[in-house]
Scaffold this active site. Sequence first.
Site, short mmCIF file in Angstrom:
data_model
loop_
_atom_site.label_atom_id
_atom_site.label_comp_id
_atom_site.label_asym_id
_atom_site.label_seq_id
_atom_site.Cartn_x
_atom_site.Cartn_y
_atom_site.Cartn_z
N TYR A 89 -86.03 12.27 -48.05
CA TYR A 89 -85.12 12.20 -46.90
C TYR A 89 -83.91 11.32 -47.21
O TYR A 89 -82.77 11.71 -46.95
CB TYR A 89 -85.88 11.65 -45.70
CG TYR A 89 -85.03 11.33 -44.48
CD1 TYR A 89 -84.60 12.34 -43.63
CD2 TYR A 89 -84.70 10.01 -44.17
CE1 TYR A 89 -83.85 12.05 -42.51
CE2 TYR A 89 -83.94 9.71 -43.05
CZ TYR A 89 -83.52 10.74 -42.22
OH TYR A 89 -82.77 10.45 -41.11
N GLY A 101 -78.87 15.01 -31.17
CA GLY A 101 -78.03 16.17 -30.91
C GLY A 101 -77.96 16.49 -29.43
O GLY A 101 -76.88 16.76 -28.88
N SER A 141 -77.81 8.65 -41.85
CA SER A 141 -78.84 7.67 -41.50
C SER A 141 -78.61 6.40 -42.29
O SER A 141 -77.99 6.44 -43.37
CB SER A 141 -80.23 8.23 -41.84
OG SER A 141 -81.23 7.24 -41.79
#
Length: 269
Positions: free
Chosen positions: A159, A20, A146
């Site tokens: 995740y 980010g 991801s």
Amino acid sequence: MKIDLTGRAAIITGSTAGIGRATEGLARAGAAVIVNGRTQARVDAAVREMRAAFPGSDISGIAADLSTAEGASAFVAAAPEADILVNNVGTAFLRDYQGIDDIAAIPDADWLGLFQLNVMSGVRLSRHYLTRMVASGWGRVVFVSSESAVNTPKEMLDYGVTKTAQLAVSRGLAEAVAGTGVTVNAVLPGPTRSEILGDYVAKQAKANGITPGQAEQEFLRTLRPTTLIGRFAATDEVANMIVYACSDQASATTGAALRVDGGVVRFVA
């Protein structure tokens, strides 16, 4: 290719560090950028650094916990309009997987907490800003997913589930805004020298009496052996793809899962 985002307003969630923070390329391209993090101190530090790097740029920050509906509401109240939304905020619990008992031991709090932060933060912000983007006839939304979304890791199953969910949300939103001038895409990084993974590698190196570089190679050898670049990506290598997806030049790219995974995923589609 010259990307010019002058006059555009961009929000980057979870942008005080890692991918980010590296997406500061939006400011370099001329966009007004809003930085986000959980604490005011980290937000203020990131804003100072970016203003120093890009003098004259319009860079501001909003501290908000986007894992909660209240935090998301406070954020959009402070920044009601945006042309670009990068849903980057997220985290992971990296575990040393030994067997099925490790998966069975993942508590509900971990599953729910990751889903709230990794998935619902993007859902809440997207449903606010997308309506405004559609009304204006231009907009860009990018979910930072991801390679774990399509290459589910047993050591981070909770995740991986959230990252797969992000792909479903981004594709569904792209379908919903078809033909409006608004695009929605997901970017899929592979192992990256971000804050979370960097801290994990540093701890492994210390625990095993090896260098961080050796720990990184051990991570790849044991957990991501299909890597084609043989190293972790740098955060700016991932951020470059995000900036492109936010540009006018990417107007024909929507509903896509754009991989920056170093070739970890072994299929060509």
